[in-house]
Design a protein around this motif. Structure first.
Motif, PDB file in Angstrom:
ATOM      1  N   PHE A 589       0.833  -1.210   0.000  1.00  0.00           N
ATOM      2  CA  PHE A 589       0.000   0.000   0.000  1.00  0.00           C
ATOM      3  C   PHE A 589       0.866   1.258   0.000  1.00  0.00           C
ATOM      4  O   PHE A 589       0.637   2.202  -0.755  1.00  0.00           O
ATOM      5  CB  PHE A 589      -0.927  -0.024   1.221  1.00  0.00           C
ATOM      6  N   MET A 590       1.894   1.273   0.854  1.00  0.00           N
ATOM      7  CA  MET A 590       2.755   2.451   0.931  1.00  0.00           C
ATOM      8  C   MET A 590       3.583   2.630  -0.339  1.00  0.00           C
ATOM      9  O   MET A 590       3.864   3.761  -0.748  1.00  0.00           O
ATOM     10  CB  MET A 590       3.677   2.354   2.148  1.00  0.00           C
ATOM     11  N   LEU A 591       3.992   1.532  -0.964  1.00  0.00           N
ATOM     12  CA  LEU A 591       4.724   1.633  -2.224  1.00  0.00           C
ATOM     13  C   LEU A 591       3.863   2.296  -3.288  1.00  0.00           C
ATOM     14  O   LEU A 591       4.336   3.146  -4.059  1.00  0.00           O
ATOM     15  CB  LEU A 591       5.169   0.237  -2.685  1.00  0.00           C
ATOM     16  N   TRP A 594       3.846   5.981  -2.651  1.00  0.00           N
ATOM     17  CA  TRP A 594       5.107   6.611  -3.074  1.00  0.00           C
ATOM     18  C   TRP A 594       5.166   6.760  -4.593  1.00  0.00           C
ATOM     19  O   TRP A 594       5.567   7.791  -5.116  1.00  0.00           O
ATOM     20  CB  TRP A 594       6.282   5.771  -2.571  1.00  0.00           C
ATOM     21  N   GLN A 595       4.715   5.729  -5.304  1.00  0.00           N
ATOM     22  CA  GLN A 595       4.743   5.784  -6.769  1.00  0.00           C
ATOM     23  C   GLN A 595       3.804   6.860  -7.312  1.00  0.00           C
ATOM     24  O   GLN A 595       4.043   7.415  -8.385  1.00  0.00           O
ATOM     25  CB  GLN A 595       4.368   4.413  -7.343  1.00  0.00           C
ATOM     26  N   GLN A 596       2.750   7.167  -6.567  1.00  0.00           N
ATOM     27  CA  GLN A 596       1.831   8.217  -6.986  1.00  0.00           C
ATOM     28  C   GLN A 596       2.342   9.608  -6.633  1.00  0.00           C
ATOM     29  O   GLN A 596       1.706  10.601  -6.982  1.00  0.00           O
ATOM     30  CB  GLN A 596       0.460   7.993  -6.343  1.00  0.00           C
ATOM     31  N   GLY A 597       3.469   9.697  -5.950  1.00  0.00           N
ATOM     32  CA  GLY A 597       4.036  10.987  -5.625  1.00  0.00           C
ATOM     33  C   GLY A 597       3.562  11.577  -4.324  1.00  0.00           C
ATOM     34  O   GLY A 597       3.712  12.784  -4.097  1.00  0.00           O
ATOM     35  N   ALA A 598       3.018  10.754  -3.430  1.00  0.00           N
ATOM     36  CA  ALA A 598       2.468  11.268  -2.185  1.00  0.00           C
ATOM     37  C   ALA A 598       3.505  11.416  -1.091  1.00  0.00           C
ATOM     38  O   ALA A 598       3.248  12.092  -0.089  1.00  0.00           O
ATOM     39  CB  ALA A 598       1.339  10.355  -1.693  1.00  0.00           C
ATOM     40  N   LEU A 599       4.697  10.782  -1.264  1.00  0.00           N
ATOM     41  CA  LEU A 599       5.684  10.758  -0.190  1.00  0.00           C
ATOM     42  C   LEU A 599       7.004  11.368  -0.645  1.00  0.00           C
ATOM     43  O   LEU A 599       7.333  11.373  -1.837  1.00  0.00           O
ATOM     44  CB  LEU A 599       5.907   9.315   0.280  1.00  0.00           C
ATOM     45  N   LEU A 600       7.743  11.858   0.329  1.00  0.00           N
ATOM     46  CA  LEU A 600       9.026  12.493   0.073  1.00  0.00           C
ATOM     47  C   LEU A 600      10.129  11.435   0.089  1.00  0.00           C
ATOM     48  O   LEU A 600      10.200  10.614   0.995  1.00  0.00           O
ATOM     49  CB  LEU A 600       9.306  13.550   1.143  1.00  0.00           C
ATOM     50  N   GLY A 601      11.003  11.455  -0.917  1.00  0.00           N
ATOM     51  CA  GLY A 601      12.103  10.486  -0.976  1.00  0.00           C
ATOM     52  C   GLY A 601      12.239   9.918  -2.363  1.00  0.00           C
ATOM     53  O   GLY A 601      11.242   9.540  -2.988  1.00  0.00           O
TER      54      GLY A 601
END
Length: 654
Positions: A589-591, A594-601
Motif C-alpha cells: 500500500f505504501m509503495l 510513493w509511486q503516486q508521488g504522495a511521499l518524500l524520498g
C-alpha cells in the motif's frame, strides 16, 4: 484444515497474493444545520445533488424562526456551494428547535392524532395539521392530516379525488362473476336499468369481503346488508364499481412540485399488490419503523373510522360541510361522467413552523430515549464514510448575541472530529468580523482536526436576486472534494478558484494575510487576473508537526485505509507468518502511495518503513493478544513560500 478420509484426488484453491489495502474516500461531507423541512431524528440519507436536497429538506427559501429571527437558508446555500465547487456526496443532519422553546424530545414520534387535541394550538411542535372536516363532532370521526416533518414547508394543500372504476360485474351462464375485485374494496352497487323498481342495495356503498362459510362475496355497510353476489340477477341492470381515492400534495410555495398517489383503497385494512395500496397505509406513521414512507410528505390518520365505508362516509360528511361542494359528493360519485372537480375535496395544512433558531444543544443532539434514533451530531457517529464536517451558518451573529452558542458549536464540531479520528472540521468565522475579532475567535482553538476560514463569501442569492454573504464552509468542503478528485488528498487544498464567488466580505491585502496566516486563519483573497481564490491551508494546531490541512487529511486517509484494509488480521495466529503478511500488505500500500508521488524520498526506503516483528512487540504484548506494527511516513508539505533568489552575474566570473 481439510480432512482427507477416503482415497482420491483433491483439487483445492489457494492464494499466493498478499492482502490488499484500498484507499478510502476522503470527500464525503456532513453538514448540520436548520432546514425548511425533513427528518430530525431519522438516519440521514446520502445526497448527491441540490435536487435531492430539496426533495428531502425543502427548498432554498429563507427560514422564519418564531423568535422573530429570519435567516438565509444557510444549509441549502452550503449544499449548493458544495456541489458547485466539486463535491459529490453529502449527508445532512437537521437541527431543529421546537417553537415553544422546549428542548427537542423526540419530535417525530409525538404525532398521535387519536384525540381531539390533535389540532390544538397548545400543542405546538412545528408540524402543520388539518382535519378533513373541521366541524366533525367528535373530532376523531374524520380524517386527520399532519405534515410528516416539522417546518414551514409542511404547510401544504392536499386534494382528495374520489374515483369510481369500471363495472367489474359480469355473468357466465347466469352466474354472477366479479373481476379485479379485492377483499375490503369499497364498491358502489347500483341498478342502472330500472332505478324506479330497483331492489334493496341500489346506489349504495358497500365493503366487499369474501365469506368463507358460503364461499361467496359479501357486501356490507349499505342498505339491506349483508348483500351476497349470488343474489344479483342477470339482466336486472346491476353494476359494481370499485371506489378508490387519489391524493395530490401541493406545496404552497412551489405548486409545480406537486405529487400524486393514485388508486388508493379506502379501507384501513386493505392490502393491494403492486404500487397501489390503502390510503392509511401509504400515508402512515410507524413508531417501530419511522423511516417507513419517509418520502411521503403527509401522515393521514383514520382515527376512529374502522372500515372503508366509514372512511368514505367521512369524505361525504366533509363535502356536506363544505360551502363550495355542489352537487353533493355522493351524487357526483354515482355519475361516471362527472368532472373530477365535483369528486374532489381540498384541505389546507396550516401551522407548520421552522421553530426557533437552533442553539448549541440542538446541534449537539441526543440519543432519543428508549429508541435507536438520534439527533444532531450524534447522527454522524454512525456514518463511517464522512471525512469532513461543518455547521454552515452557525456562526452568524457571533458578534451580535449568538457568540456563546456559536463558540460552543465550534467546540462540538472539533470534539466530534477528534472523537471520530478520521475527520476534519471546517470552521466558519463570524459574519462581519474584523481582523481582531477573527483572531480572538482563533485564539480559543487549538487542534489539528479543524481549519478556520475567513472572510465570508459574496454570491448572488437566487431567492432575493441580491448579493449576499455566505459562510465559507460549504465552498471549502466542495474545494476539498474537487482537490482530492482532480489532484490528490496529499495536495494542499489551496490556490483554488471559488467558482460561485462574486467577491468577499472583506478584501484582504497581503499585509493583512501576513497577520492571519501565521495564526492558522485561512484567507480568501482576490487576485487581479486570477480571480477569487482560497489562499490558505493551515489547521488550527499549535503543534508545527500538524500545521497543514493536507497533512492532517492525508494521515486520516492513510490511517482509515489501513484500519479497513487489515481487519482480516484480527484473531489470526499471532506469529511470524501473520507479521510477514501484515508487513507485506502495508508495504504494498505504501509503495503505491510513493509511486503516486504522495511521499518524500527518491527511493521507497527513504519514503516510508514498516516494522512488525519481535522488535515491535514484547512477550507481554503477545500474551495479551496484541500485534504491534510500526509505520513511518515521510509526507510532502506544501510549498507555502516560493522563494527565488536573483542577483547580478558577469560573464567572466566563475
Amino acid at each position: 484444515m481439510p480432512e482427507y478420509l477416503a482415497p482420491g484426488v483433491f483439487v483445492e484453491e489457494t492464494s499466493f497474493r498478499s492482502k490488499s489495502i484500498e484507499g478510502v474516500s476522503t470527500t464525503t461531507t456532513g453538514f448540520i444545520g436548520p432546514t425548511r423541512y425533513g427528518p430530525v431524528e431519522l438516519e440521514p440519507e446520502l445526497i448527491t445533488s441540490v435536487v435531492e436536497f430539496e426533495r428531502i429538506h425543502g427548498n432554498r427559501r429563507q427560514l422564519a424562526f418564531t423568535d422573530d429571527v429570519t435567516l438565509h437558508n444557510y444549509t441549502w446555500h452550503a449544499a449548493r456551494a458544495f456541489f458547485e465547487e466539486g463535491g459529490k456526496r453529502l449527508y445532512i443532519s437537521r437541527a431543529f428547535r421546537r417553537p415553544d422553546d422546549a428542548l427537542y424530545t423526540g419530535l417525530d414520534t409525538t404525532i398521535d392524532l387519536g384525540t381531539g387535541t390533535a389540532v390544538s394550538n397548545e400543542y405546538n411542535d412545528g408540524h402543520a395539521r388539518a382535519l378533513l372536516d373541521a366541524s366533525a363532532n367528535p373530532k376523531t370521526d374524520t380524517l386527520s392530516l399532519t405534515a410528516r416533518f416539522p417546518g414551514s414547508a409542511g404547510n401544504l394543500r392536499v386534494r382528495f379525488s374520489l374515483r369510481v372504476g369500471q363495472n367489474v360485474l359480469s355473468f357466465e351462464d347466469g352466474t354472477p362473476r366479479v373481476g379485479a375485485l379485492l377483499a375490503r374494496d369499497v364498491v358502489l352497487i347500483r341498478d342502472i336499468q330500472s332505478p324506479i323498481s330497483s331492489p334493496v342495495g341500489t346506489g349504495e356503498f358497500y365493503l366487499a369481503t369474501w365469506d368463507e362459510d358460503v364461499q361467496d362475496w359479501k357486501f356490507t355497510g349499505g342498505a339491506g346488508s349483508p348483500l351476497f353476489l349470488a343474489s344479483l340477477q342477470e339482466n336486472a341492470g346491476f353494476e359494481i364499481r370499485v371506489v378508490t381515492v387519489a391524493v395530490t400534495v401541493i406545496p404552497m410555495d412551489d405548486p409545480a412540485s406537486a405529487q400524486t398517489w393514485d388508486g388508493l383503497a379506502l379501507d384501513p385494512g386493505h392490502t393491494r399488490s403492486g404500487a397501489a395500496d390503502s390510503l392509511s397505509a401509504r400515508f402512515a406513521y410507524d413508531a417501530d419503523e419511522p423511516a417507513k414512507n419517509r418520502d411521503v410528505p403527509i401522515i393521514v390518520s383514520t382515527q376512529n373510522l374502522d372500515d372503508g365505508v366509514e372512511v368514505l362516509g367521512a369524505f361525504l360528511d366533509a363535502s356536506l360541510a363544505s360551502p363550495i361542494m355542489s352537487p353533493p359528493l355522493d351524487s357526483a360519485l354515482e355519475d361516471p361522467d362527472s368532472p373530477e372537480s365535483q369528486r374532489s375535496l381540498e384541505v389546507l395544512l396550516k401551522g407548520g413552523s421552522d421553530g426557533m433558531r437552533p442553539t448549541a444543544d440542538d446541534y449537539k443532539g441526543q440519543q432519543v430515549p428508549n429508541t435507536t434514533r438520534k439527533t444532531g451530531l450524534f447522527h454522524f457517529e454512525d456514518l463511517e464514510d464522512i471525512s469532513i464536517v461543518a455547521a454552515p451558518g452557525s456562526t452568524f451573529g457571533y458578534e451580535n448575541g449568538y457568540g456563546a452558542n456559536a463558540a460552543t458549536i465550534i467546540n462540538l464540531l472539533i470534539s466530534h472530529a477528534q472523537r471520530m479520528k478520521y475527520r476534519i472540521a471546517v470552521l466558519d468565522s463570524g459574519n462581519g468580523q474584523t481582523l481582531g475579532q477573527v483572531r480572538a475567535l482563533r485564539a480559543k482553538i487549538d487542534t489539528s482536526y479543524a481549519a478556520l476560514y475567513y472572510p465570508w463569501v459574496k454570491v448572488l442569492d437566487p431567492v432575493t436576486r441580491q448579493p449576499i454573504f455566505l459562510p465559507p464552509s460549504g465552498f471549502v468542503a466542495g474545494i476539498y472534494a474537487r482537490n482530492d478528485v482532480n489532484r490528490a488528498v496529499y495536495k494542499a487544498p489551496a490556490n483554488e478558484v471559488v467558482n460561485l464567488a462574486l467577491g468577499f466580505e472583506t478584501n484582504l491585502s497581503k499585509a493583512q494575510q501576513e497577520v492571519l496566516n501565521p495564526e492558522g486563519i485561512n484567507a480568501f483573497r482576490y487576485f487581479e487576473g486570477r480571480g477569487n481564490r482560497l489562499w490558505g491551508a493551515r489547521t488550527t494546531a499549535s503543534d508545527p508537526e500538524w500545521k497543514y490541512v493536507n497533512l492532517r487529511r492525508y494521515f486520516a486517509y492513510l490511517e482509515r485505509s489501513i484500519d479497513k484494509g487489515t481487519q482480516w488480521a484480527v484473531f489470526e495466529p499471532n506469529g511470524e507468518q501473520l507479521w510477514a503478511n501484515v508487513r507485506r500488505t502495508i508495504e504494498d500500500f505504501m509503495l503505491n502511495e510513493w509511486q503516486q508521488g504522495a511521499l518524500l524520498g527518491e527511493k521507497p526506503e527513504k519514503a516510508y518503513f514498516v516494522k512488525c516483528d519481535r522488535s515491535t512487540m514484547s512477550q507481554n504484548d503477545l500474551d495479551n493478544g496484541r500485534l504491534v506494527c510500526l509505520i513511518g511516513v515521510a509526507p510532502l508539505r506544501p510549498a507555502e513560500f516560493v522563494i527565488f533568489r536573483i542577483g547580478q552575474w558577469t560573464g567572466d566570473r566563475k
